[in-house]
Design a protein around this motif. Structure first.
Motif, PDB file in Angstrom:
ATOM      1  N   ILE A   1      15.782 -46.565 -34.152  1.00  9.39           N
ATOM      2  CA  ILE A   1      16.123 -47.337 -35.285  1.00  9.39           C
ATOM      3  C   ILE A   1      17.245 -46.997 -36.004  1.00  9.39           C
ATOM      4  N   MET A   2      17.669 -45.992 -36.177  1.00 11.49           N
ATOM      5  CA  MET A   2      18.574 -45.337 -37.019  1.00 11.49           C
ATOM      6  C   MET A   2      20.008 -45.629 -35.994  1.00 11.49           C
ATOM      7  N   SER A   3      19.707 -45.480 -34.820  1.00 10.91           N
ATOM      8  CA  SER A   3      20.918 -45.970 -33.987  1.00 10.91           C
ATOM      9  C   SER A   3      21.286 -47.156 -33.793  1.00 10.91           C
ATOM     10  N   CYS A   4      19.957 -48.177 -34.219  1.00 10.37           N
ATOM     11  CA  CYS A   4      20.260 -49.583 -34.540  1.00 10.37           C
ATOM     12  C   CYS A   4      20.836 -49.854 -35.743  1.00 10.37           C
ATOM     13  N   TYR A   5      20.700 -49.230 -36.952  1.00 12.12           N
ATOM     14  CA  TYR A   5      21.172 -49.340 -38.110  1.00 12.12           C
ATOM     15  C   TYR A   5      22.845 -48.814 -38.149  1.00 12.12           C
TER      16      TYR A   5
ATOM     17  N   SER B   1      22.703 -36.175 -28.111  1.00  8.97           N
ATOM     18  CA  SER B   1      23.520 -34.841 -27.480  1.00  8.97           C
ATOM     19  C   SER B   1      23.510 -33.668 -28.037  1.00  8.97           C
ATOM     20  N   ASP B   2      23.435 -33.549 -29.257  1.00  8.51           N
ATOM     21  CA  ASP B   2      23.491 -32.218 -30.010  1.00  8.51           C
ATOM     22  C   ASP B   2      22.266 -32.019 -31.111  1.00  8.51           C
ATOM     23  N   TRP B   3      20.886 -32.881 -30.676  1.00  7.48           N
ATOM     24  CA  TRP B   3      20.031 -33.000 -31.379  1.00  7.48           C
ATOM     25  C   TRP B   3      18.999 -31.731 -30.798  1.00  7.48           C
ATOM     26  N   ARG B   4      17.904 -31.360 -31.757  1.00  8.15           N
ATOM     27  CA  ARG B   4      16.989 -30.243 -31.635  1.00  8.15           C
ATOM     28  C   ARG B   4      16.430 -30.558 -30.019  1.00  8.15           C
ATOM     29  N   THR B   5      16.372 -29.416 -29.655  1.00  7.95           N
ATOM     30  CA  THR B   5      15.408 -29.542 -28.008  1.00  7.95           C
ATOM     31  C   THR B   5      14.098 -28.832 -27.943  1.00  7.95           C
ATOM     32  N   ASP B   6      13.502 -28.604 -29.207  1.00  5.86           N
ATOM     33  CA  ASP B   6      12.504 -28.205 -29.294  1.00  5.86           C
ATOM     34  C   ASP B   6      11.166 -28.781 -29.825  1.00  5.86           C
ATOM     35  N   LEU B   7      11.210 -30.180 -29.829  1.00 10.13           N
ATOM     36  CA  LEU B   7      10.223 -30.961 -30.445  1.00 10.13           C
ATOM     37  C   LEU B   7       9.064 -31.503 -29.466  1.00 10.13           C
TER      38      LEU B   7
ATOM     39  N   ALA C   1      12.693 -36.359 -38.661  1.00 16.62           N
ATOM     40  CA  ALA C   1      13.106 -37.294 -38.990  1.00 16.62           C
ATOM     41  C   ALA C   1      14.115 -37.405 -40.261  1.00 16.62           C
ATOM     42  N   ALA C   2      13.611 -36.740 -41.322  1.00 16.37           N
ATOM     43  CA  ALA C   2      14.483 -36.544 -42.564  1.00 16.37           C
ATOM     44  C   ALA C   2      15.668 -35.508 -41.978  1.00 16.37           C
ATOM     45  N   GLU C   3      15.315 -34.516 -41.349  1.00 17.24           N
ATOM     46  CA  GLU C   3      16.591 -33.631 -41.069  1.00 17.24           C
ATOM     47  C   GLU C   3      17.672 -34.450 -40.387  1.00 17.24           C
ATOM     48  N   PHE C   4      17.376 -35.256 -39.330  1.00 11.25           N
ATOM     49  CA  PHE C   4      18.123 -35.936 -38.502  1.00 11.25           C
ATOM     50  C   PHE C   4      18.945 -37.058 -39.447  1.00 11.25           C
ATOM     51  N   ALA C   5      18.328 -37.854 -40.256  1.00 13.20           N
ATOM     52  CA  ALA C   5      19.009 -38.705 -41.205  1.00 13.20           C
ATOM     53  C   ALA C   5      20.040 -37.890 -42.000  1.00 13.20           C
ATOM     54  N   VAL C   6      19.872 -36.639 -42.408  1.00 14.56           N
ATOM     55  CA  VAL C   6      20.531 -35.974 -43.509  1.00 14.56           C
ATOM     56  C   VAL C   6      22.028 -35.500 -42.630  1.00 14.56           C
ATOM     57  N   LYS C   7      21.299 -34.963 -41.309  1.00 14.96           N
ATOM     58  CA  LYS C   7      22.605 -34.398 -40.348  1.00 14.96           C
ATOM     59  C   LYS C   7      23.551 -35.607 -40.132  1.00 14.96           C
ATOM     60  N   HIS C   8      23.094 -36.815 -40.187  1.00 16.55           N
ATOM     61  CA  HIS C   8      24.082 -37.967 -39.522  1.00 16.55           C
ATOM     62  C   HIS C   8      24.367 -38.972 -40.709  1.00 16.55           C
ATOM     63  N   GLY C   9      24.109 -38.485 -41.780  1.00 15.96           N
ATOM     64  CA  GLY C   9      24.604 -39.432 -43.246  1.00 15.96           C
ATOM     65  C   GLY C   9      24.047 -40.656 -43.211  1.00 15.96           C
TER      66      GLY C   9
ATOM     67  N   GLN D   1      22.016 -47.958 -27.390  1.00 12.81           N
ATOM     68  CA  GLN D   1      21.628 -47.427 -26.434  1.00 12.81           C
ATOM     69  C   GLN D   1      22.538 -46.144 -26.317  1.00 12.81           C
ATOM     70  N   LEU D   2      23.706 -46.541 -26.328  1.00 13.50           N
ATOM     71  CA  LEU D   2      24.833 -45.381 -26.240  1.00 13.50           C
ATOM     72  C   LEU D   2      24.820 -44.597 -27.497  1.00 13.50           C
ATOM     73  N   GLN D   3      24.509 -45.111 -28.532  1.00 10.49           N
ATOM     74  CA  GLN D   3      24.382 -44.473 -29.900  1.00 10.49           C
ATOM     75  C   GLN D   3      23.313 -43.432 -29.816  1.00 10.49           C
ATOM     76  N   TYR D   4      22.275 -44.002 -29.218  1.00 12.95           N
ATOM     77  CA  TYR D   4      20.976 -43.180 -28.983  1.00 12.95           C
ATOM     78  C   TYR D   4      21.282 -41.919 -28.504  1.00 12.95           C
ATOM     79  N   VAL D   5      22.020 -42.034 -27.195  1.00 19.35           N
ATOM     80  CA  VAL D   5      22.238 -41.108 -26.208  1.00 19.35           C
ATOM     81  C   VAL D   5      23.349 -39.844 -26.959  1.00 19.35           C
ATOM     82  N   GLU D   6      24.384 -40.639 -27.841  1.00 15.48           N
ATOM     83  CA  GLU D   6      25.189 -39.717 -28.552  1.00 15.48           C
ATOM     84  C   GLU D   6      24.431 -39.014 -29.468  1.00 15.48           C
ATOM     85  N   PHE D   7      23.449 -39.505 -30.096  1.00  7.65           N
ATOM     86  CA  PHE D   7      22.666 -38.776 -31.091  1.00  7.65           C
ATOM     87  C   PHE D   7      21.907 -37.597 -30.613  1.00  7.65           C
TER      88      PHE D   7
END
Length: 234
Positions: free
Chosen positions: A78-82, A53-59, A163-171, A45-51
């Motif tokens: 799911i990526m937070s879980c991973y 915190s600087d994610w796009r706000t226009d979705l 989703a792809a953009e997010f994955a690239v951003k966070h490795g 949950q906390l990882q989700y919140v951290e992710f």
């Protein structure tokens, strides 16, 4: 931690779906003793919140249909879980989470939909046209649908994918195949096949060529799994 206590901007972001939460907690239960499971879930949950915190706000928040079960924000969960559990959770288990979110609706359709039949092929095309209009409204997944030709497979492509953009951003690109492969499984339930040669993670577009599962087109495009785990076609 109660979901209501999570600190993120709910004016522009949404919480993961209840179904996604249930799936992630089930995977946690497979790998951690009962005494640790709540703590591990809270880390997710906390990882989700951290992710966020600087994610796009226009979705589009809850107004955007891409942000529902199995959509963009569930992919982030799911990526937070991973990110938290990558030492114990398997690729296949991540794949199962996304399948369990997406495929139930297609299983219901499978009772009567057969994309080898012209009526259902045309109906599917209309559905993609409507999705293109929604994407144009939000400019999240940039979707382009080719004109309909009754004698050819349906074709559309995404030239942008949050989703792809997010994955690239966070490795986290190594886990994207587990989220993308569900597209193949969903089409199979409709007596259709997806032919795909690339994705937004490793190229400039994610291409979708869709035809009935009896279409001769498939003979020239056999499927395989690449080294990263993506289902692809020649």
């Amino acid at each position: 931690m109660k979901d209501s206590k999570l600190q993120f901007d709910r004016n522009c972001h949404v919480l993961y779906s209840g179904a996604c939460k249930k799936e992630i907690q089930a995977k946690i239960a497979l790998h951690y003793p009962e005494t640790e499971q709540e703590a591990v879930w809270e880390r997710v949950q906390l990882q989700y919140v951290e992710f966020l915190s600087d994610w796009r706000t226009d979705l589009g928040g809850s107004k955007n249909f891409h942000n529902g079960a199995g959509g963009t924000y569930d992919c982030i969960a799911i990526m937070s879980c991973y990110a938290v559990c990558r030492d114990v959770v398997s690729f296949r288990e991540i794949e199962e989470i996304e399948e369990n979110l997406i495929l139930p609706a297609f299983r219901k359709l499978s009772r009567f939909v057969d994309c080898n039949k012209p009526f259902f092929k045309r109906l599917m095309y209309w559905a993609f046209q409507n999705a293109e209009k929604q994407c144009s409204r939000w400019h999240d997944y940039e979707m382009h649908v080719a004109p309909y030709d009754k004698d050819k497979p349906i074709y559309y492509e995404f030239t942008a994918c949050p989703a792809a953009e997010f994955a690239v951003k966070h490795g986290l690109t190594d886990i994207m195949p587990a989220l993308c492969n569900v597209d193949f499984a969903s089409m199979e339930l409709l007596h259709a096949r997806l032919v795909r040669k690339g994705t937004c993670v490793d190229g400039c577009k994610c291409d979708y060529t869709i035809c009935g599962d009896k279409d001769p087109y498939l003979r020239d495009h056999p499927e395989y799994r690449d080294e990263a785990g993506y289902r692809r076609n020649r």
